[in-house]
Scaffold this active site. Structure first.
Site, PDB file in Angstrom:
ATOM      1  N   CYS A  82      -8.409  -5.396 -10.167  1.00  0.00           N
ATOM      2  CA  CYS A  82      -8.000  -4.335 -11.082  1.00  0.00           C
ATOM      3  C   CYS A  82      -7.530  -3.172 -10.206  1.00  0.00           C
ATOM      4  CB  CYS A  82      -9.209  -3.961 -11.931  1.00  0.00           C
ATOM      5  SG  CYS A  82      -8.883  -2.790 -13.224  1.00  0.00           S
ATOM      6  N   CYS A 132      -5.442   0.986   6.304  1.00  0.00           N
ATOM      7  CA  CYS A 132      -5.607   2.443   6.256  1.00  0.00           C
ATOM      8  C   CYS A 132      -6.795   2.873   5.400  1.00  0.00           C
ATOM      9  CB  CYS A 132      -4.331   3.112   5.766  1.00  0.00           C
ATOM     10  SG  CYS A 132      -4.090   2.975   3.989  1.00  0.00           S
ATOM     11  N   CYS A 186       0.852  -1.190   0.000  1.00  0.00           N
ATOM     12  CA  CYS A 186       0.000   0.000   0.000  1.00  0.00           C
ATOM     13  C   CYS A 186       0.889   1.241   0.000  1.00  0.00           C
ATOM     14  CB  CYS A 186      -0.896  -0.024   1.237  1.00  0.00           C
ATOM     15  SG  CYS A 186      -1.907   1.461   1.413  1.00  0.00           S
ATOM     16  N   CYS A 235       0.299   3.135   3.604  1.00  0.00           N
ATOM     17  CA  CYS A 235       0.682   2.610   4.926  1.00  0.00           C
ATOM     18  C   CYS A 235       1.691   1.483   4.855  1.00  0.00           C
ATOM     19  CB  CYS A 235      -0.563   2.149   5.685  1.00  0.00           C
ATOM     20  SG  CYS A 235      -1.223   0.585   5.067  1.00  0.00           S
TER      21      CYS A 235
HETATM   22 ZN   LIG Z   1      -2.863   1.058   3.452  1.00  0.00          ZN
END
Ligand SMILES: [Zn+2]
Length: 143
Positions: free
Chosen positions: A130, A110, A51, A54
């Site tokens: 996707c 997050c 991510c 985070c």
């Molecule tokens: Zn995150």
């Protein structure tokens, strides 16, 4: 591990400072990057996609495939066991923003908007995650 580490959730203005405008638009305002624009679309290197907000590990290069749609596509989230996603870094949410119900994919830690999952993928599970490149941060290595 990083899956159990929880950052206190930031306000929108804090996210805006932390992220680039493109990252903020996609992850915090549920935006979509233009197709075939993403930096990870054709990335075939082994590694893990985290991510961008985070740093939670979300998708492995082992499940990445070329769907031809213009966005990085994955057949399952990292940590998926059969149909059990409780050990993955993602959550699914029903998204009715375009009228038809779609399934939104968000970061469990997050709540960053990552993309959508569609039922037209390869393999027995038949799923296509996707995902926007700008919502991800690739770390090369053994996934
Ligand atoms: Zn995150």
């Amino acid at each position: 591990g990083s899956l159990t580490k929880r950052e206190p959730s930031l306000t929108k203005s804090e996210w805006r400072k932390k992220l680039t405008p493109e990252q903020f638009y996609v992850t915090r305002e549920k935006g979509t990057e233009p197709p075939f624009s993403g930096s990870y679309l054709n990335n075939k290197a082994p590694g893990m996609y985290h991510c961008v907000c985070c740093d939670s590990p979300l998708f492995s290069s082992e499940k990445k495939y070329c769907s031809g749609t213009g966005w990085p596509s994955f057949s399952e989230a990292h940590g998926t066991s059969g149909s059990d996603e409780s050990n993955t870094g993602i959550l699914r949410r029903v998204d009715t923003s375009l009228g038809a119900a779609r399934t939104e994919v968000v970061c469990k830690q997050c709540e960053a908007h990552l993309g959508h999952v569609f039922p037209d993928g390869p393999g027995p599970a038949g799923q296509r995650f996707c995902i926007n490149s700008v919502a991800l941060k690739f770390k090369p290595g053994q996934p």
